[in-house]
Enzyme design. Structure first.
Site, PDB file in Angstrom:
ATOM      1  N   TYR A 212      15.401 124.163 -53.269  1.00 61.28           N
ATOM      2  CA  TYR A 212      14.585 122.789 -53.169  1.00 61.28           C
ATOM      3  C   TYR A 212      15.428 121.630 -54.058  1.00 61.28           C
ATOM      4  CZ  TYR A 212      10.327 120.293 -52.905  1.00 61.28           C
ATOM      5  OH  TYR A 212       9.378 119.089 -52.729  1.00 61.28           O
TER       6      TYR A 212
ATOM      7  N   GLU B 268       6.486 114.251 -44.524  1.00 68.78           N
ATOM      8  CA  GLU B 268       7.362 114.315 -45.681  1.00 68.78           C
ATOM      9  C   GLU B 268       8.639 113.355 -45.526  1.00 68.78           C
ATOM     10  OE1 GLU B 268       8.954 115.716 -49.129  1.00 68.78           O
ATOM     11  OE2 GLU B 268       6.906 116.029 -48.304  1.00 68.78           O
TER      12      GLU B 268
ATOM     13  N   ASP C  53       2.431 114.157 -49.933  1.00 66.41           N
ATOM     14  CA  ASP C  53       2.579 114.158 -51.138  1.00 66.41           C
ATOM     15  C   ASP C  53       3.499 113.156 -51.961  1.00 66.41           C
ATOM     16  OD1 ASP C  53       4.785 115.422 -50.560  1.00 66.41           O
ATOM     17  OD2 ASP C  53       4.428 117.282 -51.906  1.00 66.41           O
ATOM     18  N   ASP C  54       4.105 112.370 -50.998  1.00 67.18           N
ATOM     19  CA  ASP C  54       5.232 111.348 -51.602  1.00 67.18           C
ATOM     20  C   ASP C  54       4.331 110.127 -51.805  1.00 67.18           C
ATOM     21  OD1 ASP C  54       7.455 112.586 -51.138  1.00 67.18           O
ATOM     22  OD2 ASP C  54       7.598 112.184 -48.796  1.00 67.18           O
TER      23      ASP C  54
END
Length: 571
Positions: A152, A295, A318-319
């Site tokens: 990641y 995303e 979630d950005d």
């Protein structure tokens, strides 16, 4: 239609039982009549799929010999026992030594640590995932603190930049403008039919690296590996997707190895029509409860997509549910704890963008999502001047612009607070607002610091400071699991708040005493189970859960649903 291949599963005590067509047809009739919406955990793998059709304890294998060794779902490499090697025609195809999974893990970790270049470690891990899926997840789970920065952020950012050069075989679906009008057909090409989580990107804003076009696929692949490793969502139910509408990155357009469409980005109606076709096709093919995580879309599309589809699909991002989303969740939590109206608690939070402090005199030129944060104050251009004027206790960076927390900024925060909280959340490391060393040094050891990408411990004046990692990987895997186990049909901000509260509850006094505001990643599976339970509980409370009745103990239920990467015994 039922695909026989879909039910080609390996049963723990026998794998080479051929189920006759007549018997299969008899089973199919009882299968379709079951409306309970649950799959028995026949294989000790997981129970995180509550909507699949019931399958029988009989199974048949389509794999043996080289075919078995080349199937990453079932391959065990040197861990095949003597008996299994005889039963599955593996004699001579493997060296004579027999390793257990723990020894395989030890050997591979030894090999990984020989690589000095993080990208080489990334490529080695991706090779392992394509060769032996269960060993990949076993290694990632057991060594999560060491390997999270490899699979990641920050390494995945470099992998995306070089994706055209390191591409080996597809790990997800590519939907481009060429497939417009045929998106549903493309989705049906994916071999797994019971998809629960999709992470989709159009590659326009990959981390803080900008437009990487089709090469942004590394992000959905990386995120979904964490849904499995950290959240326990089974790998076969995860689908990475890149929507390729072109790129405005001239370097990529001129790169002979670029793997995407060689054209400028589509916008407007053409873009919207492809995205709309995609969203409709996903719902048609996978059902109402498939989770779609948007995303690394650019803000001008990300907010519109979330607003357009949040009422009709199970979606989140979630950005941007960071950024102004962080501000909104903080305001909601303050409101919840103080009983003050959220309109009032928003006044305690100030935002700064590229043009300076967001104030009411700028309302006419602000994007709609910034307008709730435009407070009464004179315009202030520079961040350091805004800090001196507002006197904040917490400074959060999520703009994707590196080095914005300068020495003057950190010193200003330290002059105003005994323990200023500095959160440099932007990824990858090159785009972090400041480094851990800078935060501790410039604040003279006063700062409590956490960052989106990891930093090594820092020694300052004889004391060792351990920076925290404010990584969204704490949240989204457990969040997704909670939506799945509850059968949630929509996402609400209250669910994100429930996830945050569950994470905060896992921080111990010992962590606080060390200057840490996040729990250690070594406990992430347990943390994810508690997050999932909190999110599921909120889904039931809001009337958005469809899996009934509600389990009595949601934490234990979440744990029981989590995928386990241990090998099965084949006969």
């Amino acid at each position: 239609m039922i695909s026989l291949n879909r039910y080609s599963v390996l049963e723990p005590t026998t794998t080479r039982v051929v189920l006759g067509v007549r018997k299969l047809l008899a089973v199919m009739s009882s299968t379709f009549m079951n409306g309970g919406g649950g799959v028995r955990d026949l294989y000790g793998e997981d129970r995180a799929t509550e909507d699949q059709l019931i399958i029988t304890p009989w199974s048949f294998s389509v794999s043996s010999g080289c075919t078995l060794l080349r199937d990453p779902r079932y391959n065990k490499g040197l861990a095949f026992t003597e008996r299994e090697r005889d039963a599955h025609y593996l004699r001579g195809l493997l060296p004579p030594a027999v390793f257990n999974q723990e020894l395989q893990e030890k050997r591979l970790m030894h090999n990984l640590r020989q690589y000095e270049v993080p990208l080489h470690r990334y490529m080695a891990m991706m090779d392992l995932q394509e060769r032996n899926e269960r060993l990949f997840y076993k290694i990632l789970i057991d060594n999560v603190e060491e390997l999270l920065p490899v699979v990641y952020t920050p390494t995945v950012g470099e992998a995306c930049q070089k994706y055209g050069s390191i591409f080996r075989r597809p790990q997800g679906l590519y939907i481009s403008l060429k497939e417009k009008g045929k998106v549903l057909e493309v989705l049906k090409n994916w071999p797994e039919k019971n998809i629960q989580v999709i992470v989709v990107t159009d590659g326009e804003r990959i981390l803080g690296l900008g437009d990487l076009g089709c090469q942004g696929m590394g992000i959905p692949v990386g995120k979904l590996s964490l849904y499995t490793a950290l959240g326990g969502v089974r790998p076969s139910s995860c689908l990475p997707i890149t929507i390729d509408v072109g790129t405005n990155n001239e370097k990529l357009l001129n790169d002979e190895f670029y793997i995407g469409l060689r054209q400028k980005r589509a916008t407007g109606k053409e873009y919207a029509e492809l995205l709309d076709e995609f969203m409709r096709a996903v719902k048609q093919n996978y059902g109402e409860k498939v989770l779609i995580q948007f995303e690394d879309f650019a803000n001008h599309n990300a907010f519109d997509l979330l607003a357009k589809y949040s009422s009709s699909h199970l979606v989140f991002n979630d950005d941007i549910q960071a950024g102004t989303g962080i501000a909104e969740l903080i305001a909601l939590e303050i409101s919840k704890q103080t009983k003050a109206p959220v309109e009032e608690t928003r006044q305690k939070i100030w935002l700064v963008d590229s043009k300076g402090l967001i104030v009411s005199s700028r309302l006419g030129s602000l994007q709609h999502f910034k307008k709730p944060w435009a407070h009464e104050h004179e315009p202030v251009k520079e961040l350091v001047d805004a800090i001196k004027a507002i006197k904040p206790t917490v400074l959060i960076g999520s703009s994707g612009v590196g080095k914005t927390f300068t020495k003057e900024v950190i010193e200003a925060m330290a002059s105003l607070n005994k323990k200023p909280l500095i959160l440099a959340l932007s990824n990858p490391t090159s785009q972090s607002e400041c480094t851990a060393e800078e935060a501790y040094t410039w604040s003279k050891g006063q700062a409590i610091f956490a960052s989106g990408s990891p930093f090594d411990p820092v020694e300052y004046e004889g004391k060792v400071f351990v920076p925290g990692q404010a990584n969204n990987a704490y949240i989204f895997p457990g969040f997704g699991l909670g939506l799945i186990i509850s059968g949630a049909i929509r996402v609400r901000d209250e669910m994100l708040l429930a996830a945050s509260e569950a994470l905060a509850a896992r921080v111990s006094q010992e962590n606080y005493d060390k200057g840490l505001i996040y729990p250690p990643f070594s406990n992430i599976r347990q943390i994810s189970a508690h997050i999932a339970a909190n999110v599921a509980a909120k889904a039931y409370e809001l009337g958005l859960a469809s899996h009934l009745p509600r389990p009595k103990d949601l934490v234990k239920y979440a744990e029981s649903c989590m995928y386990s990467p241990g090998y099965r015994n084949y006969r």
